[in-house]
Write an enzyme that holds these catalytic residues in place. Structure first.
Site, PDB file in Angstrom:
ATOM      1  N   GLY A  64       0.374 -21.340  -3.864  1.00  0.00           N
ATOM      2  CA  GLY A  64      -0.289 -22.411  -4.648  1.00  0.00           C
ATOM      3  C   GLY A  64       0.581 -23.646  -4.653  1.00  0.00           C
ATOM      4  N   GLY A  85     -11.111 -13.755 -15.601  1.00  0.00           N
ATOM      5  CA  GLY A  85     -11.324 -14.695 -14.491  1.00  0.00           C
ATOM      6  C   GLY A  85     -10.214 -14.646 -13.450  1.00  0.00           C
ATOM      7  N   LYS A  94      -1.550 -14.545   3.754  1.00  0.00           N
ATOM      8  CA  LYS A  94      -0.340 -15.322   3.447  1.00  0.00           C
ATOM      9  C   LYS A  94       0.856 -14.818   4.257  1.00  0.00           C
ATOM     10  CE  LYS A  94      -2.138 -16.456  -1.092  1.00  0.00           C
ATOM     11  NZ  LYS A  94      -2.357 -15.949  -2.462  1.00  0.00           N
ATOM     12  N   GLY A 120      -4.084 -22.163  -8.977  1.00  0.00           N
ATOM     13  CA  GLY A 120      -4.392 -23.191  -9.974  1.00  0.00           C
ATOM     14  C   GLY A 120      -4.788 -24.470  -9.248  1.00  0.00           C
TER      15      GLY A 120
HETATM   16  N1  NAP Z   1      -8.346 -22.519  -6.688  1.00  0.00           N
HETATM   17  C1  NAP Z   1      -7.086 -22.221  -6.409  1.00  0.00           C
HETATM   18  O1  NAP Z   1      -6.252 -22.017  -7.301  1.00  0.00           O
HETATM   19  C2  NAP Z   1      -6.624 -22.130  -4.980  1.00  0.00           C
HETATM   20  C3  NAP Z   1      -5.246 -21.940  -4.709  1.00  0.00           C
HETATM   21  C4  NAP Z   1      -4.801 -21.908  -3.379  1.00  0.00           C
HETATM   22  C5  NAP Z   1      -5.724 -22.018  -2.351  1.00  0.00           C
HETATM   23  N2  NAP Z   1      -7.072 -22.152  -2.634  1.00  0.00           N
HETATM   24  C6  NAP Z   1      -7.995 -22.276  -1.514  1.00  0.00           C
HETATM   25  O2  NAP Z   1      -8.503 -23.608  -1.480  1.00  0.00           O
HETATM   26  C7  NAP Z   1      -9.859 -23.610  -1.030  1.00  0.00           C
HETATM   27  C8  NAP Z   1     -10.742 -24.271  -2.087  1.00  0.00           C
HETATM   28  O3  NAP Z   1     -10.652 -23.507  -3.287  1.00  0.00           O
HETATM   29  P1  NAP Z   1     -11.478 -23.914  -4.588  1.00  0.00           P
HETATM   30  O4  NAP Z   1     -10.956 -23.043  -5.676  1.00  0.00           O
HETATM   31  O5  NAP Z   1     -11.471 -25.386  -4.739  1.00  0.00           O
HETATM   32  O6  NAP Z   1     -12.953 -23.422  -4.158  1.00  0.00           O
HETATM   33  P2  NAP Z   1     -14.342 -23.856  -4.827  1.00  0.00           P
HETATM   34  O7  NAP Z   1     -14.127 -24.275  -6.228  1.00  0.00           O
HETATM   35  O8  NAP Z   1     -15.295 -22.756  -4.525  1.00  0.00           O
HETATM   36  O9  NAP Z   1     -14.775 -25.178  -4.011  1.00  0.00           O
HETATM   37  C9  NAP Z   1     -15.201 -25.140  -2.683  1.00  0.00           C
HETATM   38  C10 NAP Z   1     -15.929 -26.431  -2.361  1.00  0.00           C
HETATM   39  O10 NAP Z   1     -16.363 -26.392  -1.005  1.00  0.00           O
HETATM   40  C11 NAP Z   1     -17.771 -26.671  -0.952  1.00  0.00           C
HETATM   41  N3  NAP Z   1     -18.385 -25.981   0.166  1.00  0.00           N
HETATM   42  C12 NAP Z   1     -18.840 -24.707   0.241  1.00  0.00           C
HETATM   43  N4  NAP Z   1     -19.324 -24.459   1.472  1.00  0.00           N
HETATM   44  C13 NAP Z   1     -19.185 -25.615   2.169  1.00  0.00           C
HETATM   45  C14 NAP Z   1     -19.547 -26.019   3.472  1.00  0.00           C
HETATM   46  N5  NAP Z   1     -20.132 -25.177   4.319  1.00  0.00           N
HETATM   47  N6  NAP Z   1     -19.287 -27.291   3.858  1.00  0.00           N
HETATM   48  C15 NAP Z   1     -18.707 -28.160   3.009  1.00  0.00           C
HETATM   49  N7  NAP Z   1     -18.352 -27.846   1.761  1.00  0.00           N
HETATM   50  C16 NAP Z   1     -18.590 -26.585   1.340  1.00  0.00           C
HETATM   51  C17 NAP Z   1     -18.292 -26.185  -2.288  1.00  0.00           C
HETATM   52  O11 NAP Z   1     -19.557 -26.789  -2.555  1.00  0.00           O
HETATM   53  P3  NAP Z   1     -20.544 -26.058  -3.636  1.00  0.00           P
HETATM   54  O12 NAP Z   1     -19.837 -26.106  -4.939  1.00  0.00           O
HETATM   55  O13 NAP Z   1     -21.760 -26.899  -3.570  1.00  0.00           O
HETATM   56  O14 NAP Z   1     -20.734 -24.660  -3.095  1.00  0.00           O
HETATM   57  C18 NAP Z   1     -17.185 -26.673  -3.196  1.00  0.00           C
HETATM   58  O15 NAP Z   1     -17.308 -28.053  -3.407  1.00  0.00           O
HETATM   59  C19 NAP Z   1     -10.235 -22.143  -0.768  1.00  0.00           C
HETATM   60  O16 NAP Z   1     -10.088 -21.881   0.598  1.00  0.00           O
HETATM   61  C20 NAP Z   1      -9.216 -21.372  -1.591  1.00  0.00           C
HETATM   62  O17 NAP Z   1      -8.938 -20.095  -1.073  1.00  0.00           O
HETATM   63  C21 NAP Z   1      -7.522 -22.238  -3.912  1.00  0.00           C
END
Ligand code: NAP
Length: 347
Positions: free
Chosen positions: A159, A212, A230, A322
């Site tokens: 993260g 969650g 990872k 996060g």
């Molecule tokens: N959250 C964390 O703490 C965290 C930490 C490290 C890494 N990550 C990684 O970072 C990435 C994003 O995480 P997140 O938590 O922000 O996920 P998220 O909240 O699910 O957001 C994903 C975004 O991508 C959009 N999306 C989905 N399918 C798409 C497509 N085909 N084309 C374009 N946009 C699309 C979604 O739109 P809709 O909402 O309309 O579906 C949403 O806006 C993931 O790969 C995750 O593994 C997250």
């Protein structure tokens, strides 16, 4: 630095927020790396369409549109409903694409297509998405080199905790002999709950889901896929291996029992899900470690230990996820690219 943001979820919104906040600060707070850094989000694209403004987009306005239940492409001034992400990447003038769409470990899509389109149109990429890297890291790094652009992915491991940079920069010149880490907060929370509160795996998983920390479909975490992704990234980036997800010998935590934890406790140990690169084959498996080991962190924390030739063992501990933390990693990557470009100009 003009930026196209692809994905506007938890991480995407946080990236827009911190860049807007930092934009106000401009150069002065960036220190050595940030001299002249002036980031501007000129397009945001998600599954419904895009919003494009070459003068820069305001996250506050987009947040209001989202809160009213509309997609960002409904913006009356700059919205492009239905515009495909690949067209946005191809047509909008920008230096960097920040790719933050959901992870997919079956075929890496849509992120692999987004990243390759960015490379082919001469744009650098920062991503927090493990999928493309776990499946195709050697090919993607080669393609970036071929197109003379940078690929950065600090937020994929740890993260906001700078695990990749620590190994790459702070341990530069030393030889990293092995890496071991607790790289997934969900499984660490479950194992901590089981051992500290003496509850079963199923009960601990249910609590993690209620809070969650775990998805309704928890396989990615509890079967060790997330840790394996990872581990692949660490193996390629830090130890120059050429491996992908299929090369990892992986076991999750479904079969860890209270009896196993009790037995380990009698020896002063506990069981953690450890991703390791210390032999020929990268491994992910529940492993007994001493409770006094600095890597033995509780709850959702992550920790990684680098075994080195000169500095012996170095352990880094921090939050593994996060939105705002991970967006901080994106900012670090943007600054790194900015620094690389600036020094290239001086060459
Ligand atoms: N959250 C964390 O703490 C965290 C930490 C490290 C890494 N990550 C990684 O970072 C990435 C994003 O995480 P997140 O938590 O922000 O996920 P998220 O909240 O699910 O957001 C994903 C975004 O991508 C959009 N999306 C989905 N399918 C798409 C497509 N085909 N084309 C374009 N946009 C699309 C979604 O739109 P809709 O909402 O309309 O579906 C949403 O806006 C993931 O790969 C995750 O593994 C997250």
């Amino acid at each position: 630095m003009r930026i196209i943001l692809v994905g506007y979820g938890v991480v995407g919104k946080s990236v827009a927020t911190i860049l807007a906040r930092r934009y106000a600060d401009r150069v002065k707070d960036y220190g050595y790396y940030g001299y002249g850094f002036n980031p501007k989000i000129v397009a945001i694209a998600d599954i419904d369409g895009a919003v494009i403004n070459p003068r820069g987009l305001s996250p506050e306005k987009l947040e209001q549109i989202k809160q009213r239940g509309y997609p960002i492409s409904a913006d009356p001034d700059f919205g492009k409903p239905g515009m495909p992400v690949l067209d946005v990447i191809e047509q909008v003038e920008a230096e960097v694409v920040v790719e933050v769409t959901p992870v997919n470990i079956k075929n890496g899509e849509p992120a692999i297509s987004h990243i390759t389109k960015a490379f082919k149109t001469g744009k650098h990429v920062v991503t927090t998405n493990k999928g493309p890297l776990a499946l195709a890291m050697p090919a993607l790094t080669e393609l970036a080199e071929y197109n003379n652009v940078y690929l950065r992915f600090s937020g994929t491991v740890g993260g906001g905790t700078p695990m990749l940079e620590f190994a790459k920069r702070c341990l530069a010149g030393d030889k990293i002999l092995g890496i071991k880490g607790i790289l997934n907060g969900t499984t660490n929370y479950i194992l901590t709950e089981m051992s500290q509160n003496r509850i079963t795996f199923q009960d601990a998983l249910a609590t993690a889901q209620k809070l969650g920390y775990a998805e309704r479909e928890p396989s990615m975490d509890i079967d060790g896929f997330d840790t394996a992704c990872k581990t692949v990234i660490l193996a390629n980036w830090i130890m120059n291996r050429k491996v992908t997800l299929k090369d990892v010998d992986r076991t999750g935590i479904r079969d860890v029992t209270l009896e196993m934890l009790d037995d380990a406790a009698k020896r002063g140990n506990t069981i953690k899900l450890i991703g390791a690169i210390d032999g020929d084959v990268p491994t992910v498996k529940p492993t007994e470690i001493a409770k006094t080991n600095p890597m033995c962190v509780s709850g959702v924390l992550n920790a990684v230990t680098f075994s080195t030739e000169y500095a012996a063992e170095q352990t880094l501990i921090g939050r593994g996820a996060g939105g705002i933390e991970t967006a901080g990693a994106v900012l670090r990557d943007l600054l790194d690219i900015r620094h690389k470009l600036a020094t290239k100009l001086l060459e």
